[in-house]
Motif scaffolding. Sequence first.
Motif, PDB file in Angstrom:
ATOM      1  N   PHE A 196      53.517  38.175  40.364  1.00 47.69           N
ATOM      2  CA  PHE A 196      54.564  37.112  40.003  1.00 47.69           C
ATOM      3  C   PHE A 196      55.847  37.610  39.676  1.00 47.69           C
ATOM      4  CE2 PHE A 196      50.493  34.453  38.845  1.00 47.69           C
ATOM      5  CZ  PHE A 196      50.318  33.713  40.093  1.00 47.69           C
ATOM      6  N   THR A 197      55.844  38.624  38.789  1.00 53.79           N
ATOM      7  CA  THR A 197      57.212  39.075  38.558  1.00 53.79           C
ATOM      8  C   THR A 197      58.095  39.336  39.703  1.00 53.79           C
ATOM      9  OG1 THR A 197      56.453  39.859  36.215  1.00 53.79           O
ATOM     10  CG2 THR A 197      58.484  40.832  37.051  1.00 53.79           C
ATOM     11  N   GLU A 210      54.479  46.516  48.082  1.00 49.19           N
ATOM     12  CA  GLU A 210      53.231  46.288  47.240  1.00 49.19           C
ATOM     13  C   GLU A 210      52.234  47.274  47.632  1.00 49.19           C
ATOM     14  OE1 GLU A 210      51.785  44.327  44.857  1.00 49.19           O
ATOM     15  OE2 GLU A 210      49.964  45.367  45.526  1.00 49.19           O
ATOM     16  N   ALA A 211      51.587  48.058  46.453  1.00 43.10           N
ATOM     17  CA  ALA A 211      50.779  49.169  46.861  1.00 43.10           C
ATOM     18  C   ALA A 211      49.455  48.563  47.635  1.00 43.10           C
ATOM     19  CB  ALA A 211      50.397  49.690  45.514  1.00 43.10           C
ATOM     20  N   SER A 240      48.112  38.959  38.731  1.00 44.37           N
ATOM     21  CA  SER A 240      48.641  37.659  39.482  1.00 44.37           C
ATOM     22  C   SER A 240      47.475  37.141  39.863  1.00 44.37           C
ATOM     23  CB  SER A 240      49.896  37.898  40.002  1.00 44.37           C
ATOM     24  OG  SER A 240      50.809  38.204  39.152  1.00 44.37           O
ATOM     25  N   GLY A 261      43.388  33.834  34.281  1.00 44.69           N
ATOM     26  CA  GLY A 261      42.683  32.700  34.067  1.00 44.69           C
ATOM     27  C   GLY A 261      43.332  31.325  34.541  1.00 44.69           C
ATOM     28  N   TRP A 293      46.054  29.987  33.373  1.00 47.94           N
ATOM     29  CA  TRP A 293      46.985  29.124  32.456  1.00 47.94           C
ATOM     30  C   TRP A 293      48.137  29.305  32.661  1.00 47.94           C
ATOM     31  CZ3 TRP A 293      45.318  28.994  26.647  1.00 47.94           C
ATOM     32  CH2 TRP A 293      44.144  28.789  26.374  1.00 47.94           C
ATOM     33  N   VAL A 350      54.617  52.832  45.955  1.00 44.52           N
ATOM     34  CA  VAL A 350      55.772  53.591  45.632  1.00 44.52           C
ATOM     35  C   VAL A 350      55.435  54.792  44.945  1.00 44.52           C
ATOM     36  CG1 VAL A 350      57.821  53.466  44.241  1.00 44.52           C
ATOM     37  CG2 VAL A 350      57.267  51.684  45.867  1.00 44.52           C
ATOM     38  N   GLY A 381      49.426  39.433  27.990  1.00 45.53           N
ATOM     39  CA  GLY A 381      48.219  38.598  28.528  1.00 45.53           C
ATOM     40  C   GLY A 381      48.778  37.246  28.830  1.00 45.53           C
ATOM     41  N   VAL A 411      51.619  34.317  33.035  1.00 46.99           N
ATOM     42  CA  VAL A 411      51.665  33.401  34.507  1.00 46.99           C
ATOM     43  C   VAL A 411      52.637  32.617  34.548  1.00 46.99           C
ATOM     44  CG1 VAL A 411      50.470  31.591  35.559  1.00 46.99           C
ATOM     45  CG2 VAL A 411      49.058  33.397  34.935  1.00 46.99           C
TER      46      VAL A 411
HETATM   47  C1  LIG Z   1      41.941  38.852  33.448  1.00 47.13           C
HETATM   48  C2  LIG Z   1      43.224  38.263  33.209  1.00 47.13           C
HETATM   49  C3  LIG Z   1      43.387  37.125  32.837  1.00 47.13           C
HETATM   50  C4  LIG Z   1      44.749  36.640  32.523  1.00 47.13           C
HETATM   51  N1  LIG Z   1      44.766  35.315  32.238  1.00 47.13           N
HETATM   52  C5  LIG Z   1      46.220  34.758  32.101  1.00 47.13           C
HETATM   53  C6  LIG Z   1      46.253  33.253  31.852  1.00 47.13           C
HETATM   54  O1  LIG Z   1      45.308  32.572  31.974  1.00 47.13           O
HETATM   55  N2  LIG Z   1      47.626  32.971  31.586  1.00 47.13           N
HETATM   56  C7  LIG Z   1      48.515  33.957  31.474  1.00 47.13           C
HETATM   57  O2  LIG Z   1      49.826  33.212  31.208  1.00 47.13           O
HETATM   58  N3  LIG Z   1      48.250  35.075  31.889  1.00 47.13           N
HETATM   59  C8  LIG Z   1      47.321  35.535  32.214  1.00 47.13           C
HETATM   60  N4  LIG Z   1      46.940  36.842  32.292  1.00 47.13           N
HETATM   61  C9  LIG Z   1      48.372  37.805  32.148  1.00 47.13           C
HETATM   62  C10 LIG Z   1      49.114  37.580  33.695  1.00 47.13           C
HETATM   63  O3  LIG Z   1      48.106  37.508  34.781  1.00 47.13           O
HETATM   64  C11 LIG Z   1      49.915  38.653  33.892  1.00 47.13           C
HETATM   65  O4  LIG Z   1      50.773  38.766  32.746  1.00 47.13           O
HETATM   66  C12 LIG Z   1      51.017  38.514  34.925  1.00 47.13           C
HETATM   67  O5  LIG Z   1      50.078  38.155  36.047  1.00 47.13           O
HETATM   68  C13 LIG Z   1      51.821  39.865  35.276  1.00 47.13           C
HETATM   69  O6  LIG Z   1      52.435  39.651  36.650  1.00 47.13           O
HETATM   70  P1  LIG Z   1      53.260  40.830  37.016  1.00 47.13           P
HETATM   71  O7  LIG Z   1      53.643  40.472  38.559  1.00 47.13           O
HETATM   72  O8  LIG Z   1      54.208  41.286  36.233  1.00 47.13           O
HETATM   73  O9  LIG Z   1      51.960  42.017  37.424  1.00 47.13           O
HETATM   74  P2  LIG Z   1      51.035  41.982  38.317  1.00 47.13           P
HETATM   75  O10 LIG Z   1      50.462  40.597  38.767  1.00 47.13           O
HETATM   76  O11 LIG Z   1      49.770  43.287  37.674  1.00 47.13           O
HETATM   77  O12 LIG Z   1      51.583  42.685  39.728  1.00 47.13           O
HETATM   78  C14 LIG Z   1      52.047  43.970  39.721  1.00 47.13           C
HETATM   79  C15 LIG Z   1      51.829  44.372  41.328  1.00 47.13           C
HETATM   80  O13 LIG Z   1      52.309  45.657  41.430  1.00 47.13           O
HETATM   81  C16 LIG Z   1      51.674  46.412  42.202  1.00 47.13           C
HETATM   82  N5  LIG Z   1      51.892  47.794  42.162  1.00 47.13           N
HETATM   83  C17 LIG Z   1      51.393  48.489  41.162  1.00 47.13           C
HETATM   84  N6  LIG Z   1      51.828  49.731  41.229  1.00 47.13           N
HETATM   85  C18 LIG Z   1      52.638  49.938  42.437  1.00 47.13           C
HETATM   86  C19 LIG Z   1      53.182  50.974  43.100  1.00 47.13           C
HETATM   87  N7  LIG Z   1      53.412  52.148  42.713  1.00 47.13           N
HETATM   88  N8  LIG Z   1      53.968  50.533  44.254  1.00 47.13           N
HETATM   89  C20 LIG Z   1      53.920  49.369  44.629  1.00 47.13           C
HETATM   90  N9  LIG Z   1      53.042  48.205  44.199  1.00 47.13           N
HETATM   91  C21 LIG Z   1      52.606  48.737  42.894  1.00 47.13           C
HETATM   92  C22 LIG Z   1      50.245  46.115  42.085  1.00 47.13           C
HETATM   93  O14 LIG Z   1      49.305  46.248  43.100  1.00 47.13           O
HETATM   94  C23 LIG Z   1      50.250  44.540  41.763  1.00 47.13           C
HETATM   95  O15 LIG Z   1      50.195  43.510  42.682  1.00 47.13           O
HETATM   96  C24 LIG Z   1      45.766  37.623  32.685  1.00 47.13           C
HETATM   97  C25 LIG Z   1      45.644  38.811  32.899  1.00 47.13           C
HETATM   98  C26 LIG Z   1      44.374  39.183  33.195  1.00 47.13           C
HETATM   99  C27 LIG Z   1      44.435  40.481  33.905  1.00 47.13           C
END
Ligand SMILES: Cc1cc2nc3c(=O)[nH]c(=O)nc-3n(C[C@H](O)[C@H](O)[C@H](O)COP(=O)(O)OP(=O)(O)OC[C@H]3O[C@@H](n4cnc5c(N)ncnc54)[C@H](O)[C@@H]3O)c2cc1C
Length: 462
Positions: A33-34, A55-56, A64, A68, A70, A208, A371, A374
């Motif tokens: 999502f970020t 994306e890896a 993401s 859960g 939320w 990466v 945590g 979302v």
């Molecule tokens: C089980 C679980 C339940 C959760 N429940 C909730 C909830 O209900 N509500 C809520 O608000 N938050 C929840 N969270 C937290 C929330 O999901 C995360 O904070 C949010 O999705 C983070 O998004 P992000 O894009 O920063 O990271 P991520 O979604 O982890 O994305 C990072 C991406 O980077 C990619 N990546 C990593 N390394 C590399 C690389 N070297 N090169 C290229 N790509 C790479 C990964 O494959 C991944 O797709 C939960 C988390 C978990 C694990």
Amino acid sequence: MISLWMEQVSHYPVRPSLQHDLDVDVVIIGAGFTGLWTAYYLNQAQPELSIAILEAKQVGYGASGRNGGWLMGEIAGADDLLRPLAKEDRLASHHLIHDIPDEVARVCAHENIQCDLRKGGVLYCASRYPEQVENIHKQLAQHKQDDYSDDDFRWLNETQLQQQLKMDKAKGALYSPHVATIQPAKLAKGLAQVLEQKGVQIFENTPVKTWQSGQVTTAEHSVNAQWVVPAVEAYGSLLKPMDKYQLAVHSMIIATEPLSEEMWQSIGLDKGQAFSESSRLVSYGQRSADNRLVFGARGGYNFGGRLRPDVTLTEKEMAVRLYLMQECFPQLKDVKITHAWGGNLALPRRFHPHMLCDRKNRIALSGGYVGEGVGATNLAGRTLADLILNKDTLHTRQPWVLNNKPLSALRQWEPEPLRWITYKATNLMLIYEDKVLADLSSPKWKRKLVSKLCDILEGFLS
Ligand SMILES: Cc1cc2nc3c(=O)[nH]c(=O)nc-3n(C[C@H](O)[C@H](O)[C@H](O)COP(=O)(O)OP(=O)(O)OC[C@H]3O[C@@H](n4cnc5c(N)ncnc54)[C@H](O)[C@@H]3O)c2cc1C
């Protein structure tokens, strides 16, 4: 299987990996999502910008696509940062945060993304021991001091709660309307599709290896870019130097088979409400669009921040979630658990959110979601876009924004084995506390003592 959610979107085709060198305005590492929201808001503001996401694995592979669901109009740790502000500014920030689920709903409606979004609020229930009622009232008192109103957080008594959710022995709940539930993988995949239609390039199966100002490299290719956005959250533990700032921990979820209408009448949750049994085991649940109960709770930490690539739960991890779910809903004792999975999320050293822009090196990143990312990632995407485009907006004036600051402005975690010892000790203590409190015959002194010890241990981590 990555998660129930990812299984439900497995019909989306896999995109090609990066097969050549590239020059773009902005390169984003990670299609969670970020990364996706940052690309979305950058493209909205300046459609002529060239943006590539590397994306890896696949879109939504990380937290993401596993969470859960939320979608919170709350940001963990924000209140600590907002407290010193003038009341008027604090209220403006509250509005910004509370509006997150509506902003996501607006984008989904505008871009025709179907992600089962329902804004039914959240119910933090007090059901398992008397301390939960006390703790909720303490939280409510703090919310009042922080200038939240009854429209933001209020106590629902037993009868009022029962109209929304019938949790066994629940004495009431803290309710907030500012939370929606979604099918998160549908949002990630839908956003990625929209981005591609708008000209953003997304490469899957493209890990990466290194990144620096102006360039990221994969095993065979490099991407030169004006701006680099590492958006890898917990996976930062594999991408130096992000590992210093992130404590990669786990959370795990189970999902039942689709339940009958009769069963749902005995539970409630007919408006897309999120719910928790509000203990320190950090449980969270929702009723999915296909009528499953999806229920998770906090997990552990591996020495050295090692990630859990496997998503299978051990017998013990499964048992904790089953126990909690059945404590809340004894009628679910014989239902089938069809899915169980886990994921990695990141804790920042101070448990505060950050949206950072290193203007000198043209690096922008955000994190510290604890945590609860979302919703927070949507605000982060808007904020990083404004920062990269050097705009002065309400987003960029928030106290979690570190503008013109290097990555080293973030506080680092202590080295191992300190992290492991503290996290393990805290986790064991929290499980013990839950046992003591859930046993209503435990003496008062013991209940108070274990809870105090847990406060102290949690204090070390935050
Ligand atoms: C089980 C679980 C339940 C959760 N429940 C909730 C909830 O209900 N509500 C809520 O608000 N938050 C929840 N969270 C937290 C929330 O999901 C995360 O904070 C949010 O999705 C983070 O998004 P992000 O894009 O920063 O990271 P991520 O979604 O982890 O994305 C990072 C991406 O980077 C990619 N990546 C990593 N390394 C590399 C690389 N070297 N090169 C290229 N790509 C790479 C990964 O494959 C991944 O797709 C939960 C988390 C978990 C694990």
